[in-house]
Design a protein around this motif. Structure first.
Motif, PDB file in Angstrom:
ATOM      1  N   LEU A  31      19.263  73.154 -36.540  1.00 45.12           N
ATOM      2  CA  LEU A  31      20.263  73.530 -35.544  1.00 45.12           C
ATOM      3  C   LEU A  31      21.663  73.357 -36.131  1.00 45.12           C
ATOM      4  O   LEU A  31      22.524  74.237 -36.010  1.00 45.12           O
ATOM      5  CB  LEU A  31      20.092  72.682 -34.284  1.00 45.12           C
ATOM      6  CG  LEU A  31      20.752  73.205 -33.017  1.00 45.12           C
ATOM      7  CD1 LEU A  31      20.056  74.461 -32.528  1.00 45.12           C
ATOM      8  CD2 LEU A  31      20.718  72.138 -31.924  1.00 45.12           C
ATOM      9  N   TYR A  37      14.356  71.731 -29.095  1.00 39.42           N
ATOM     10  CA  TYR A  37      15.016  72.371 -27.953  1.00 39.42           C
ATOM     11  C   TYR A  37      14.112  73.490 -27.439  1.00 39.42           C
ATOM     12  O   TYR A  37      13.575  74.284 -28.213  1.00 39.42           O
ATOM     13  CB  TYR A  37      16.375  72.937 -28.362  1.00 39.42           C
ATOM     14  CG  TYR A  37      17.419  71.867 -28.563  1.00 39.42           C
ATOM     15  CD1 TYR A  37      18.324  71.540 -27.552  1.00 39.42           C
ATOM     16  CD2 TYR A  37      17.483  71.156 -29.762  1.00 39.42           C
ATOM     17  CE1 TYR A  37      19.277  70.540 -27.738  1.00 39.42           C
ATOM     18  CE2 TYR A  37      18.431  70.151 -29.948  1.00 39.42           C
ATOM     19  CZ  TYR A  37      19.320  69.860 -28.932  1.00 39.42           C
ATOM     20  OH  TYR A  37      20.250  68.867 -29.103  1.00 39.42           O
ATOM     21  N   PHE A  49      18.373  80.041 -31.724  1.00 32.74           N
ATOM     22  CA  PHE A  49      19.506  79.170 -32.026  1.00 32.74           C
ATOM     23  C   PHE A  49      20.743  79.678 -31.289  1.00 32.74           C
ATOM     24  O   PHE A  49      21.014  80.877 -31.258  1.00 32.74           O
ATOM     25  CB  PHE A  49      19.767  79.136 -33.531  1.00 32.74           C
ATOM     26  CG  PHE A  49      18.675  78.451 -34.302  1.00 32.74           C
ATOM     27  CD1 PHE A  49      18.737  77.095 -34.552  1.00 32.74           C
ATOM     28  CD2 PHE A  49      17.577  79.161 -34.751  1.00 32.74           C
ATOM     29  CE1 PHE A  49      17.732  76.457 -35.255  1.00 32.74           C
ATOM     30  CE2 PHE A  49      16.562  78.541 -35.445  1.00 32.74           C
ATOM     31  CZ  PHE A  49      16.637  77.179 -35.698  1.00 32.74           C
ATOM     32  N   THR A  99      12.853  71.600 -34.399  1.00 39.30           N
ATOM     33  CA  THR A  99      13.840  70.632 -34.848  1.00 39.30           C
ATOM     34  C   THR A  99      13.453  69.272 -34.278  1.00 39.30           C
ATOM     35  O   THR A  99      12.507  69.143 -33.516  1.00 39.30           O
ATOM     36  CB  THR A  99      15.260  71.007 -34.365  1.00 39.30           C
ATOM     37  OG1 THR A  99      15.255  71.156 -32.934  1.00 39.30           O
ATOM     38  CG2 THR A  99      15.737  72.284 -35.008  1.00 39.30           C
TER      39      THR A  99
END
Length: 898
Positions: A128, A88, A50, A84
């Motif tokens: 996120l 990503y 993250f 997510t």
């Protein structure tokens, strides 16, 4: 620096990989790639993938370790992806193209697993944003209470982050949730018995044995109330959040740590399995053993049907749906149409495959039917008439004449001075309870199945029939008296109603009136009113056996068909009807053409050999039309060799929700007249699809590093990949089940091959349902252990070396399961939150043959006590003896319990 846009060559590579992944049936969230330099990549990796986390020294320490490993040991992060939606993923700047492609293929499989595996179903797909919120909250606490104070408490919470119930999102446990203080007890009740005015009566009114019984009952109740929680609680962090004397900011910190622990938990539970891991429009008609079904219905209901692959029946083992995809619609010269995603593939005449977006006008594609694959059972009907109120019933209820009710109804229910109030009330109640009012009820028989008789009746109505929504009349207009008589006979035999028929000019009009029959036909999908252009083949016909479909088409052609030198032709005003009939004919082996006429109708024409097949398989019910068809096919010189291929004449682009099914063995299915290819995975995609010849050596080098086995470590990439390959091989060859297990012939087992082709189906089932523990427990076999040369090892203090302890399958499996169960960490439960009735916390270690590391245990007790603030006790086993370890905030103590 970070780049949020892929360079052109990487974008092209991803589009290629994405296409191949979807062709294999992988179903993943949208993936957003970021290209990072190595420092930024390792910073992100230290934060768990993250870009923003709350400040803490642990992340800096992890970054330092990653960087040292990269600089001094040459270790490299090949891929990193976040669970997510959208997902990503990060690519390392400067990697070779083959490495980037391998990473992309691997990421596609990861995200497919995140989206479809049941153990990830409860995770927060917006983590996120949640991580950023956590960072902002912690920063506000730091500003208010000071960095060192907050960091110290975070240290305590992080040391306990594994004390959660990893299965809590999936299992509802009967854990106590006492919501009152256990420390502030009220005055304890005393057993005194009933009040007695005269002392000599005391023993009679309150016998001693009764008083003793009530006293024991009260003590049991008091002991039960002291038990807190009533059942052991595995989620220690939740218990501390609910009952420890925390300040609000401390409660928030503990909540943040616990939320993040639950988010990362499924990734630890599925690491081995996870590391090992094209479509048509909704109304596309597919030939199946349950009838001709729409692909959208097959996917929505996850029907495990058998479909035709254009040659033989094959089983469907997986289903996929994708929203709002770019689509391509193609139309052939014969009028066949197919709409699918741009990457959907259809078969060419030479057996090759071509994507829809690669097809060009003038190219030919192979045409396919269902090879006589039909449903085998009549469609059962579960319908009963609606109870409509009659005029006579309303008249009886209002105690008036029927003519009074009719006058009231004709005056648009106008209330006059002479209108009885009872009539108004009875009329309104009848409408509220039963809907529209009918003049009289004509009871009907209701068919229980869709057989040949009902199919013929529906064929007549879809051809020359009409249902009046105003007069509630069901009519058939025909120029043939025999057809009129046949229709009237069907009405009588199906519904028990006598139809009236009469001449109307040069035609026959056959009609009957029944609100129940009308409701029944609407239930089956027929239209009322002016609906010639909206007629369609009822779904119950599509799901019916071959004789039923033939009866429907025979009656339909009797009404709207003709035969002659031009072959057999059906004329219909409904484009949908014509399109469906053309597809149905393919399943009989009839190759027909569909074209629009200038008068707005559609013609479905079969000639030559196909007309002869129509004559034999369907035919006309009317003798004159059947004779005309027989005459047209007598001259076999008209027969020409029919090419089951067709030319593309139109291509259009659009957007639609699209659906796909996965078919084992041949991975193809016949639908809408086309042979379609259905849509693990980084090596599968790379080696069979995306890898160029000049990239082979580099891929082998990188891939070997990924799956390499290192001393003293379990490589999840290697174990997961090899076990999935083994499973696919076993289920393809049938090496499972009772027959295989009971076979004692070693030579027979080594050559065992039932050619089931169920491997891919089994892989998708595993992807949906399993985690590492259940995966290893069910699919690890002695043969696999021997093939992979697995063993257990132990440390020998005498030689100061690690050595092989056992190669026995049972011990290896137990070792693996122990390591994976609860991530190899001990099971700790809250047994009592009011131990000794002093608010002390009592924990129990579930001993399973492995003792606790006492230094870790003492540190854990120390940190739990700092949160609970009262003494904390831990029951465990040391040297096969039960021990109770306690910490009161200053000193540790230990006592034997056996």
């Amino acid at each position: 620096m970070k780049s949020t846009r892929l360079p052109p060559e990487l974008q092209a590579a991803w589009e290629e990989i994405e296409t191949y992944a979807k062709e294999y049936g992988l179903d993943f969230f949208p993936i957003i790639y970021e290209v990072l330099d190595y420092r930024t990549l390792y910073e992100t990796a230290a934060l768990g993938g993250f870009p923003i986390r709350y400040p803490h020294w642990r992340f800096g320490m992890e970054y330092d370790q990653l960087m040292k490993g990269h600089i001094w040991l040459g270790s490299t992060i090949y891929e990193m992806v976040i669970n997510t939606n959208p997902s990503y993923a990060y690519l390392l700047e400067g990697n070779e193209m083959v490495t980037q492609k391998m990473v992309m293929a691997h990421v596609a499989a990861h995200v497919d697993f995140f989206k479809n595996n049941m153990w990830f179903a409860h995770t927060n797909r917006k983590m996120l944003d949640e991580m950023a919120n956590h960072a902002a909250r912690v920063q506000r606490m730091i500003d208010r209470y000071g960095y060192e104070t907050v960091e110290e408490f975070i240290d305590i919470c992080l040391s306990l982050e594994n004390l959660i119930d990893y299965h809590a999102p999936y299992i509802k446990r009967p854990e106590a949730q006492t919501h009152h203080s256990v420390l502030a007890e009220e005055d304890l009740p005393v057993v005194e018995g009933l009040p007695v005015e005269r002392s000599y009566m005391r023993d009679y009114i309150n016998p001693p044995e009764f008083i003793e019984q009530q006293r024991k009952r009260l003590e049991r109740e008091r002991a039960r109330q002291k038990k807190f929680p009533e059942n052991p609680q595995k989620d220690v962090l939740l218990f501390l959040m609910n009952y420890a004397p925390l300040e609000r900011w401390q409660h928030s910190i503990l909540e943040i740590v616990r939320d993040e622990a639950y988010y990362f938990a499924p990734q630890g539970m599925t690491k081995i399995l996870n590391e090992g891991w094209a479509c048509c429009r909704y109304d596309t008609l597919v030939f199946t053993d349950q009838g001709v079904l729409r692909i959208g219905d097959i996917v929505a209901q996850r029907q495990a049907v058998r479909v035709s692959d254009g040659e033989t029946p094959q089983a469907v083992y997986d289903w996929a749906a994708f929203e709002n995809y770019e689509t391509i619609r193609v139309r052939t010269r014969r009028g066949l149409e197919l709409e699918g995603s741009v990457n959907h593939r259809v078969m060419l005449p030479d057996g090759g495959w071509r994507r829809l977006d690669e097809l060009q006008v003038g190219e030919r594609v192979r045409i396919g039917g269902g090879q006589n694959l039909w449903a085998q059972q009549y469609v059962a009907l579960d319908w009963s008439p609606v109870r409509h109120a009659t005029l006579a019933q309303i008249a009886d209820a209002a105690e008036v004449e029927v003519e009074t009710v009719i006058r009231y109804q004709r005056s648009v229910r106008g209330v006059h001075a002479t209108t009885p109030a009872s009539l108004v009330a009875a009329y309104d109640a009848a409408i509220a309870d039963h809907g529209p009012i009918i003049r009289r009820r004509v009871p009907i028989r209701v068919p229980e199945v869709v057989d040949e008789r009902l199919a013929a009746f529906l064929g007549y109505l879809c051809g020359g029939g009409h249902i009046s929504a105003v007069r509630h009349a069901i009519e058939l207009m025909t120029a043939d008296e025999d057809q009129a008589r046949a229709f009237a006979d069907l009405v009588r035999s199906l519904f028990g109603i006598e139809a009236r028929w009469r001449r109307d000019g040069n035609r026959w009009r056959v009609s009957f009136y029944s609100r129940d029959a009308q409701d029944f036909l609407v239930h089956l999908g027929l239209k009322t009113g002016v609906a010639a252009r909206e007629k369609r083949v009822p779904d119950v016909i599509l799901r019916s056996p071959k004789p039923v479909v033939a009866a429907f088409l025979r009656a339909l052609y009797d009404c709207d068909g003709c035969a002659g030198d031009a072959g057999v032709v059906l004329s219909t005003a409904s484009e949908e009807m014509g399109r469906t009939v053309q597809v149905l004919l393919l399943n009989f082996g009839i190759l027909a053409s569909r074209c629009a006429n200038t008068d707005g109708t559609w013609h479905i024409r079969a000639t030559g050999r196909s007309a002869a097949v129509f004559f034999a398989e369907i035919g006309f019910g009317l003798a004159r039309k059947q004779a005309a068809l027989a005459h047209s096919i007598e001259d076999r010189r008209r027969f020409q060799r029919e090419e089951w291929s067709d030319e593309i004449v139109a291509i259009e682009r659009g957007r639609a929700h699209v659906y796909d099914i996965s078919v084992h063995a041949t991975h193809r299915y016949a639908a809408q007249g086309f042979i379609n290819h259905n849509s693990y995975w980084h090596s599968e995609i790379m080696t069979k699809k995306a890898l160029r010849d000049d990239e082979l050596i580099d891929f082998a080098d990188h891939h070997s590093g990924v799956v390499a086995v290192h001393p003293g470590r379990l490589n999840p990439y290697k174990l997961g990949l090899e076990l999935l390959r083994n499973i696919e091989f076993r289920w393809n060859t049938g090496r499972f089940g009772k027959e295989y297990e009971e076979c004692e012939d070693l030579a027979a087992k080594l050559s065992w091959d039932k050619q089931l082709g169920l491997g891919r189906q089994k892989l998708f089932e595993i992807r949906r349902l399993y985690n590492d523990v259940t995966f290893i427990d069910e699919f690890l076999t002695p043969e696999f252990v021997m093939e992979q040369k697995l063993f257990t090892f132990r440390y020998n203090r005498d030689t100061d070396m690690y050595e092989i302890a056992s190669r026995e399958f049972k011990e290896i499996k137990e070792k693996l399961l122990f390591r994976l169960t609860n991530f190899g960490q001990p099971f700790i439960y809250v047994e009592d939150g009011n131990y000794n009735n002093r608010g002390e916390l009592y924990l129990r270690h579930r001993y399973e043959g492995v003792e606790l590391k006492m230094d870790y245990a003492r540190d854990t007790l120390r940190n739990i006590q700092r949160i609970w603030t009262r003494p904390v006790h831990l029951e465990t086993v040391v040297d096969e003896k039960r021990r109770l370890i306690s910490f009161d905030g200053r000193d540790f103590s230990e006592r034997k319990m056996d």
